[in-house]
Design a protein around this motif. Structure first.
Motif, PDB file in Angstrom:
ATOM      1  N   LYS A 238      42.107  39.302  27.256  1.00 67.28           N
ATOM      2  CA  LYS A 238      41.247  40.429  27.646  1.00 67.28           C
ATOM      3  C   LYS A 238      39.857  40.297  27.030  1.00 67.28           C
ATOM      4  CE  LYS A 238      45.105  43.723  28.029  1.00 67.28           C
ATOM      5  NZ  LYS A 238      45.750  44.902  27.399  1.00 67.28           N
ATOM      6  N   ASN A 239      39.806  39.904  25.761  1.00 70.95           N
ATOM      7  CA  ASN A 239      38.528  39.770  25.075  1.00 70.95           C
ATOM      8  C   ASN A 239      37.652  38.704  25.730  1.00 70.95           C
ATOM      9  OD1 ASN A 239      39.354  41.701  23.238  1.00 70.95           O
ATOM     10  ND2 ASN A 239      39.874  40.239  21.626  1.00 70.95           N
ATOM     11  N   ILE A 240      38.252  37.570  26.068  1.00 68.65           N
ATOM     12  CA  ILE A 240      37.489  36.489  26.698  1.00 68.65           C
ATOM     13  C   ILE A 240      36.990  36.919  28.071  1.00 68.65           C
ATOM     14  CG2 ILE A 240      37.682  34.171  27.701  1.00 68.65           C
ATOM     15  CD1 ILE A 240      39.374  33.392  25.295  1.00 68.65           C
ATOM     16  N   ASN A 241      37.826  37.624  28.817  1.00 68.32           N
ATOM     17  CA  ASN A 241      37.374  38.144  30.115  1.00 68.32           C
ATOM     18  C   ASN A 241      36.162  39.045  29.951  1.00 68.32           C
ATOM     19  OD1 ASN A 241      39.321  36.782  31.517  1.00 68.32           O
ATOM     20  ND2 ASN A 241      40.529  38.572  32.081  1.00 68.32           N
ATOM     21  N   SER A 242      36.203  39.931  28.943  1.00 71.14           N
ATOM     22  CA  SER A 242      35.081  40.840  28.697  1.00 71.14           C
ATOM     23  C   SER A 242      33.832  40.065  28.288  1.00 71.14           C
ATOM     24  CB  SER A 242      35.446  41.851  27.597  1.00 71.14           C
ATOM     25  OG  SER A 242      36.492  42.692  28.023  1.00 71.14           O
ATOM     26  N   MET A 243      34.000  39.058  27.449  1.00 70.10           N
ATOM     27  CA  MET A 243      32.875  38.233  27.027  1.00 70.10           C
ATOM     28  C   MET A 243      32.250  37.515  28.210  1.00 70.10           C
ATOM     29  SD  MET A 243      34.542  36.639  23.559  1.00 70.10           S
ATOM     30  CE  MET A 243      33.203  35.477  23.266  1.00 70.10           C
TER      31      MET A 243
ATOM     32  N   PRO B 248      32.875  39.288  38.804  1.00 67.98           N
ATOM     33  CA  PRO B 248      33.861  39.653  37.778  1.00 67.98           C
ATOM     34  C   PRO B 248      34.824  38.517  37.511  1.00 67.98           C
ATOM     35  CG  PRO B 248      34.383  40.716  39.870  1.00 67.98           C
ATOM     36  CD  PRO B 248      33.031  40.083  40.030  1.00 67.98           C
ATOM     37  N   ARG B 249      35.275  38.425  36.274  1.00 69.70           N
ATOM     38  CA  ARG B 249      36.182  37.341  35.891  1.00 69.70           C
ATOM     39  C   ARG B 249      37.445  37.376  36.754  1.00 69.70           C
ATOM     40  NH1 ARG B 249      38.332  32.774  35.413  1.00 69.70           N
ATOM     41  NH2 ARG B 249      40.014  33.784  36.507  1.00 69.70           N
ATOM     42  N   ASP B 250      38.024  38.539  36.948  1.00 71.03           N
ATOM     43  CA  ASP B 250      39.218  38.665  37.795  1.00 71.03           C
ATOM     44  C   ASP B 250      38.868  39.495  39.021  1.00 71.03           C
ATOM     45  OD1 ASP B 250      40.938  37.155  36.235  1.00 71.03           O
ATOM     46  OD2 ASP B 250      41.529  38.850  35.002  1.00 71.03           O
ATOM     47  N   GLY B 251      38.913  38.871  40.189  1.00 64.74           N
ATOM     48  CA  GLY B 251      38.533  39.557  41.419  1.00 64.74           C
ATOM     49  C   GLY B 251      39.690  40.216  42.139  1.00 64.74           C
ATOM     50  N   TYR B 252      40.568  40.889  41.389  1.00 62.12           N
ATOM     51  CA  TYR B 252      41.678  41.616  41.992  1.00 62.12           C
ATOM     52  C   TYR B 252      42.035  42.773  41.066  1.00 62.12           C
ATOM     53  CZ  TYR B 252      44.188  38.685  38.649  1.00 62.12           C
ATOM     54  OH  TYR B 252      44.589  38.056  37.508  1.00 62.12           O
TER      55      TYR B 252
ATOM     56  N   SER C 192      47.149  37.701  47.003  1.00 58.69           N
ATOM     57  CA  SER C 192      47.144  36.815  45.837  1.00 58.69           C
ATOM     58  C   SER C 192      45.894  35.952  45.764  1.00 58.69           C
ATOM     59  CB  SER C 192      48.388  35.917  45.861  1.00 58.69           C
ATOM     60  OG  SER C 192      48.418  35.141  47.052  1.00 58.69           O
ATOM     61  N   THR C 193      44.928  36.228  46.661  1.00 59.25           N
ATOM     62  CA  THR C 193      43.672  35.479  46.674  1.00 59.25           C
ATOM     63  C   THR C 193      42.534  36.361  46.186  1.00 59.25           C
ATOM     64  OG1 THR C 193      44.416  34.151  48.556  1.00 59.25           O
ATOM     65  CG2 THR C 193      42.056  34.162  48.100  1.00 59.25           C
ATOM     66  N   ALA C 194      41.891  35.969  45.087  1.00 58.76           N
ATOM     67  CA  ALA C 194      40.718  36.693  44.600  1.00 58.76           C
ATOM     68  C   ALA C 194      39.545  36.428  45.545  1.00 58.76           C
ATOM     69  CB  ALA C 194      40.367  36.235  43.187  1.00 58.76           C
ATOM     70  N   PHE C 195      38.544  37.337  45.551  1.00 55.08           N
ATOM     71  CA  PHE C 195      37.454  37.165  46.519  1.00 55.08           C
ATOM     72  C   PHE C 195      36.520  36.021  46.146  1.00 55.08           C
ATOM     73  CE2 PHE C 195      35.269  40.182  43.650  1.00 55.08           C
ATOM     74  CZ  PHE C 195      34.009  39.607  43.550  1.00 55.08           C
ATOM     75  N   PHE C 196      36.647  35.492  44.918  1.00 57.96           N
ATOM     76  CA  PHE C 196      35.904  34.292  44.556  1.00 57.96           C
ATOM     77  C   PHE C 196      36.726  33.500  43.546  1.00 57.96           C
ATOM     78  CE2 PHE C 196      32.832  31.692  42.250  1.00 57.96           C
ATOM     79  CZ  PHE C 196      32.135  31.129  43.305  1.00 57.96           C
TER      80      PHE C 196
ATOM     81  N   SER D  62      33.841  31.910  34.539  1.00 55.79           N
ATOM     82  CA  SER D  62      33.279  32.938  35.397  1.00 55.79           C
ATOM     83  C   SER D  62      31.993  32.387  36.005  1.00 55.79           C
ATOM     84  CB  SER D  62      33.016  34.224  34.626  1.00 55.79           C
ATOM     85  OG  SER D  62      32.846  35.311  35.528  1.00 55.79           O
ATOM     86  N   SER D  63      31.433  33.099  36.998  1.00 58.64           N
ATOM     87  CA  SER D  63      30.348  32.528  37.797  1.00 58.64           C
ATOM     88  C   SER D  63      29.266  33.537  38.146  1.00 58.64           C
ATOM     89  CB  SER D  63      30.922  31.961  39.107  1.00 58.64           C
ATOM     90  OG  SER D  63      32.075  31.170  38.890  1.00 58.64           O
ATOM     91  N   ILE D  64      28.078  33.002  38.410  1.00 57.06           N
ATOM     92  CA  ILE D  64      26.948  33.768  38.928  1.00 57.06           C
ATOM     93  C   ILE D  64      26.438  33.049  40.173  1.00 57.06           C
ATOM     94  CG2 ILE D  64      24.654  34.708  38.461  1.00 57.06           C
ATOM     95  CD1 ILE D  64      26.489  33.322  35.519  1.00 57.06           C
TER      96      ILE D  64
END
Length: 253
Positions: free
Chosen positions: A79-84, A107-111, A121-125, A157-159
């Motif tokens: 969770k911490n790494i996702n927030s970072m 967002p790190r998790d797109g679901y 089961s497919t995130a949007f990115f 994660s991505s931009i």
């Protein structure tokens, strides 16, 4: 005077992020592996119509934490790494916007949780495919992206941006040694020996396992990531078996 890539890299490093790559959006259409797996609506041009590049950042997961997985220690670190990652992509996007570019931090998790995974089961990115195209690693038997330095023990994660930032493209070699350890150790039996994308994780079995762990407050599982020998240092400390047992006992009842 720093160029644009150097400025973005400098911002990332100021946030403690030293793993960064760049990918041209045309690769989503031209790379055989990615174009065969990622539908057009999940590609950068569909998400940001004037996009030119994708910036990918990564944060490694300490091996000592993953040795305890699944556990409250790993769940909290995850969770911490996702927030970072989410905060870092926002900060990098702000830098690009201040320089006059469009930028969309993803967002790190797109679901939305386990229920969202069951619905789709497919995130949007896909950050792992973006990392692959940015030359940060290759796919393993466990379907996770492996890097030479950390193996699968890193999250991305991505931009998406309309800034033109040239990248190296895929690394062109296979980092997975196909030892089969992730297959043998998977508690859900969701893996089979084979190369991605010919061998795809059984997502239903994986989600079932995640749901069970979520009820105990120790999701995600992390076993297939933990046992992978690629990128694992052969020295240094790790928790004792007794310590791991104690750490794993801190669960919701």
């Amino acid at each position: 005077m720093l160029g644009l890539k150097e400025k973005i890299t400098s911002v990332a490093e100021s946030l403690g992020i030293f793993d960064i790559g760049f990918a041209d959006v045309i690769l989503w259409d031209s790379d055989p592996l990615v174009s065969s797996r990622i539908s057009s609506e999940f590609r950068p041009k569909s998400i940001l119509s004037n996009s030119e590049s994708v910036i990918v950042i990564g944060i490694p997961i300490p091996s000592s934490i993953l040795d305890t997985a699944p556990s409250i220690a790993y769940a909290q670190t995850y969770k911490n790494i996702n927030s970072m990652l989410d905060m870092a992509t926002q900060r990098i996007a702000m830098e690009l916007m201040n320089l006059g570019f469009d930028a969309m931090p993803l967002p790190r998790d797109g679901y939305h949780g386990i229920s969202g995974l069951r619905e789709s089961s497919t995130a949007f990115f896909s950050h792992r495919h973006a990392a692959y195209l940015a030359g940060l690693g290759s796919f393993g038997n466990n379907n996770v992206l492996l890097t030479g330095k950390y193996g699968p023990r890193i999250r991305f994660s991505s931009i998406i941006t309309n800034a033109k930032l040239s990248g190296k493209g895929p690394i062109g070699k296979d980092l997975c040694i196909y030892c089969g350890k992730c297959v043998r150790e998977c508690p859900a039996k969701a893996l089979k020996v084979g190369k991605y994308p010919d061998m795809i994780t059984n997502k239903e079995l994986c989600i079932d396992r995640s749901e069970m762990l979520a009820k105990q407050g120790i999701s995600p599982c992390g076993i297939c990531v933990s046992v992978c020998p690629v990128g694992r240092k052969q020295y240094g400390g790790k928790p004792t078996d007794e310590s791991i047992k104690i750490i794993r006992s801190y669960v919701k009842r």
